[in-house]
Design a protein around this motif. Structure first.
Motif, PDB file in Angstrom:
ATOM      1  N   LYS A  66      -0.791  50.659  18.590  1.00  0.00           N
ATOM      2  CA  LYS A  66      -1.180  49.287  18.902  1.00  0.00           C
ATOM      3  C   LYS A  66       0.049  48.498  19.329  1.00  0.00           C
ATOM      4  CE  LYS A  66      -3.975  45.461  17.145  1.00  0.00           C
ATOM      5  NZ  LYS A  66      -4.763  44.958  15.999  1.00  0.00           N
ATOM      6  N   VAL A  67      -0.027  47.923  20.520  1.00  0.00           N
ATOM      7  CA  VAL A  67       1.085  47.142  21.076  1.00  0.00           C
ATOM      8  C   VAL A  67       0.559  45.756  21.426  1.00  0.00           C
ATOM      9  CG1 VAL A  67       2.707  46.934  22.999  1.00  0.00           C
ATOM     10  CG2 VAL A  67       2.260  49.178  21.980  1.00  0.00           C
ATOM     11  N   GLU A  68       1.205  44.721  20.901  1.00  0.00           N
ATOM     12  CA  GLU A  68       0.765  43.348  21.139  1.00  0.00           C
ATOM     13  C   GLU A  68       1.946  42.473  21.549  1.00  0.00           C
ATOM     14  OE1 GLU A  68      -1.117  41.874  17.630  1.00  0.00           O
ATOM     15  OE2 GLU A  68      -2.972  43.011  17.937  1.00  0.00           O
ATOM     16  N   MET A  75      14.429  51.933  19.153  1.00  0.00           N
ATOM     17  CA  MET A  75      14.870  50.564  19.400  1.00  0.00           C
ATOM     18  C   MET A  75      13.853  49.614  18.787  1.00  0.00           C
ATOM     19  SD  MET A  75      16.338  50.598  23.334  1.00  0.00           S
ATOM     20  CE  MET A  75      14.697  50.537  24.043  1.00  0.00           C
ATOM     21  N   GLU A  76      14.306  48.384  18.536  1.00  0.00           N
ATOM     22  CA  GLU A  76      13.425  47.337  18.025  1.00  0.00           C
ATOM     23  C   GLU A  76      13.127  46.360  19.150  1.00  0.00           C
ATOM     24  OE1 GLU A  76      13.049  44.685  13.949  1.00  0.00           O
ATOM     25  OE2 GLU A  76      15.032  45.138  14.751  1.00  0.00           O
ATOM     26  N   PRO A  77      11.866  45.971  19.332  1.00  0.00           N
ATOM     27  CA  PRO A  77      11.531  45.053  20.425  1.00  0.00           C
ATOM     28  C   PRO A  77      12.170  43.678  20.241  1.00  0.00           C
ATOM     29  CG  PRO A  77       9.647  45.349  18.969  1.00  0.00           C
ATOM     30  CD  PRO A  77      10.684  46.338  18.534  1.00  0.00           C
ATOM     31  N   THR A  78      12.408  43.006  21.354  1.00  0.00           N
ATOM     32  CA  THR A  78      12.932  41.643  21.286  1.00  0.00           C
ATOM     33  C   THR A  78      11.925  40.737  20.597  1.00  0.00           C
ATOM     34  OG1 THR A  78      14.135  42.036  23.357  1.00  0.00           O
ATOM     35  CG2 THR A  78      13.879  39.752  22.652  1.00  0.00           C
ATOM     36  N   THR A  79      10.677  40.793  21.067  1.00  0.00           N
ATOM     37  CA  THR A  79       9.564  40.110  20.399  1.00  0.00           C
ATOM     38  C   THR A  79       8.316  40.964  20.561  1.00  0.00           C
ATOM     39  OG1 THR A  79       9.010  38.821  22.385  1.00  0.00           O
ATOM     40  CG2 THR A  79      10.484  37.779  20.799  1.00  0.00           C
ATOM     41  N   GLY A  80       7.301  40.659  19.776  1.00  0.00           N
ATOM     42  CA  GLY A  80       6.047  41.401  19.874  1.00  0.00           C
ATOM     43  C   GLY A  80       5.885  42.387  18.738  1.00  0.00           C
ATOM     44  N   LYS A  81       4.743  43.054  18.740  1.00  0.00           N
ATOM     45  CA  LYS A  81       4.384  43.951  17.650  1.00  0.00           C
ATOM     46  C   LYS A  81       4.115  45.360  18.171  1.00  0.00           C
ATOM     47  CE  LYS A  81       1.473  42.372  14.601  1.00  0.00           C
ATOM     48  NZ  LYS A  81       0.179  41.952  13.978  1.00  0.00           N
ATOM     49  N   VAL A  82       4.669  46.349  17.475  1.00  0.00           N
ATOM     50  CA  VAL A  82       4.401  47.753  17.741  1.00  0.00           C
ATOM     51  C   VAL A  82       3.986  48.406  16.430  1.00  0.00           C
ATOM     52  CG1 VAL A  82       5.331  49.969  18.493  1.00  0.00           C
ATOM     53  CG2 VAL A  82       6.073  47.873  19.625  1.00  0.00           C
ATOM     54  N   LEU A  83       2.803  49.027  16.415  1.00  0.00           N
ATOM     55  CA  LEU A  83       2.313  49.703  15.223  1.00  0.00           C
ATOM     56  C   LEU A  83       1.891  51.131  15.560  1.00  0.00           C
ATOM     57  CD1 LEU A  83       0.071  46.928  13.597  1.00  0.00           C
ATOM     58  CD2 LEU A  83       2.372  47.619  12.889  1.00  0.00           C
ATOM     59  N   ILE A  84       2.352  52.074  14.773  1.00  0.00           N
ATOM     60  CA  ILE A  84       1.925  53.470  14.878  1.00  0.00           C
ATOM     61  C   ILE A  84       1.192  53.804  13.591  1.00  0.00           C
ATOM     62  CG2 ILE A  84       2.633  55.857  15.215  1.00  0.00           C
ATOM     63  CD1 ILE A  84       3.266  54.016  17.600  1.00  0.00           C
ATOM     64  N   ASN A  85      -0.107  54.064  13.704  1.00  0.00           N
ATOM     65  CA  ASN A  85      -0.921  54.336  12.515  1.00  0.00           C
ATOM     66  C   ASN A  85      -0.750  53.216  11.483  1.00  0.00           C
ATOM     67  OD1 ASN A  85      -2.824  56.003  11.375  1.00  0.00           O
ATOM     68  ND2 ASN A  85      -1.348  57.343  10.384  1.00  0.00           N
TER      69      ASN A  85
END
Length: 326
Positions: free
Chosen positions: A3-5, A72-82
Motif C-alpha cells: 500500500k502506497v499513499e 530508503m525512507e520516503p520524504t513524505t507519504g506512506k509505504v506499507l508492506i503487509n
C-alpha cells in the motif's frame, strides 16, 4: 500486500560549476539542487497479483523499489508492506521478500553455483527438507543443469536464471524483479516468463515486475502501473493499455548513403537517425511488412530493413497518447 499513499521522494544532486572561478569558489562548499524523484504516488497491490511497474529510464522505478524494500525512507507519504513500515521493519519483511535488482548479484562469483544456494539457504535460515524440495523445484522450472560451474563462467542467460532461484530461495510471499529479461535471448525469456507464471499459480506469490519489454508485460501481467518522471500516469488493465499500440511497428532502414533520405510517406514517423540508417514508426493497418519492403526498394534498392515491435521507450519518447484511467 503493498500500500502506497501520497508518496513523495526528493534527493539532492551537486551542481557542476562550469567556470573555473566558480569551481574554486564552491569547491569546499558545493551547491546542490533538489530533484523530485517521485510525486504523489498512490497504488495498492493485492496478495497474489503480478503487476508490471513500467516507465522510461530515470522515471523513478528503482527509487520506488528501494522505498518498498526499506533501503530508503520516503520524504513524505506512506509505504506499507503487509501493514508494516518496510524502513522500520526491514529485517522482518526481508524474511518473506525476494529481490532481483538490475546487475546486482545475489551469487558468489568464484564459487560453484550450488554453493551460493547453500549459503543463501543458511542466511535465510531455511535449511529444511521442505525448502530443499522447493529449491529443487525452482532449479527444475528454470532448467538449470550447471550447478557445478562457478558463477563467473556462466553466460548472461544462465546467470539470470540462477539469480531468479536466489530471489525465490526463501519461499517469499513478495518478490521485486527489476529487468529480469534484459539482454536475454528469446528462449531464455520464455523460460523466465513461464517460471513466473507457474510460481505465481502454485504459491500465490505477489510479483512486482519492471521491464521495458511490452511482450513480457503482456504475457504475465494483467495489470500495469506506468510512471514517467516521477508521476503516476496509468494504473489499470494491461490489455486496455496495449490495445492502443498493437497496430504500431518500428522499422530500421540501413542504406549506403551516409545522409540517407528516403522521403517516406507522411504516415511514417522518423524516431531515430544514425550515420547511414533511419528508424521509422508506422501503422500496421496502413502498411504491412511486405508493403514497407516494396516501398523502400523503390526508393533505395540496396537498403536493408529490420522490423521491431513497439517498446515502452518508443511509446513515451514519441509522445504516443497514454490510455486514460478505467
Amino acid at each position: 500486500m503493498i500500500k502506497v499513499e501520497g508518496l513523495y521522494h526528493k534527493y539532492k544532486i551537486r551542481i557542476e560549476e562550469e567556470e573555473w572561478k566558480r569551481k574554486i569558489k564552491y569547491f569546499f562548499k558545493p551547491r546542490y539542487k533538489s530533484v523530485d524523484a517521485l510525486q504523489n504516488i498512490n497504488f495498492t497491490i493485492r496478495e497474489g497479483e503480478i503487476v508490471g511497474y513500467i516507465g522510461p529510464n530515470g522515471s523513478g522505478k528503482s527509487t520506488t523499489i528501494k522505498l518498498l524494500t526499506g533501503l530508503m525512507e520516503p520524504t513524505t507519504g506512506k509505504v506499507l508492506i503487509n501493514n508494516e513500515n518496510p524502513f522500520q521493519k526491514r529485517k522482518r519483511i526481508a524474511q518473506y521478500t525476494g529481490v532481483l535488482m538490475g546487475q546486482k548479484t545475489n551469487l558468489w562469483w568464484d564459487l560453484p553455483l550450488y554453493e551460493s544456494f547453500k549459503i543463501l539457504r543458511k542466511i535465510y535460515n531455511v535449511e529444511t527438507e521442505s525448502n530443499y524440495l522447493w529449491v529443487k523445484n525452482l532449479i527444475s522450472l528454470l532448467k538449470i543443469d550447471y550447478l557445478e560451474q562457478p558463477v563467473r563462467q556462466l553466460s548472461l542467460g544462465q546467470r539470470m536464471r540462477a539469480e531468479l532461484v536466489a530471489a525465490f530461495i526463501n519461499e517469499p510471499k513478495l518478490v521485486y524483479l527489476d529487468e529480469p529479461t534484459l539482454g536475454l535471448d528469446v528462449n531464455t525469456k520464455k523460460i523466465v516468463m513461464d517460471f513466473l507464471i507457474q510460481i505465481n499459480k502454485d504459491s500465490n506469490t505477489t510479483i512486482m515486475l519492471t521491464t521495458h519489454d511490452l511482450h513480457d508485460i503482456e504475457k504475465v501481467c494483467e495489470r500495469i502501473i506506468l510512471i514517467d518522471h516521477g508521476i503516476l500516469k496509468y494504473d489499470g488493465k494491461t490489455s486496455l493499455f496495449l490495445s492502443d499500440y498493437k497496430c504500431f511497428r518500428r522499422v530500421l532502414i540501413t542504406g549506403n548513403n551516409k545522409n540517407i533520405n528516403l522521403n517516406m510517406p507522411k504516415s511514417f514517423k522518423e524516431i531515430d537517425k544514425r550515420i547511414n540508417a533511419v528508424e521509422y514508426l508506422f501503422n500496421f493497418n496502413d502498411y504491412n511488412d511486405e508493403q514497407v519492403k516494396n516501398l523502400v526498394s523503390k526508393l533505395d534498392s540496396d537498403a536493408t530493413l529490420i522490423f521491431n515491435e513497439l517498446d515502452l521507450e518508443s511509446i513515451l519518447k514519441n509522445n504516443l497518447e497514454v490510455p486514460s484511467y478505467d
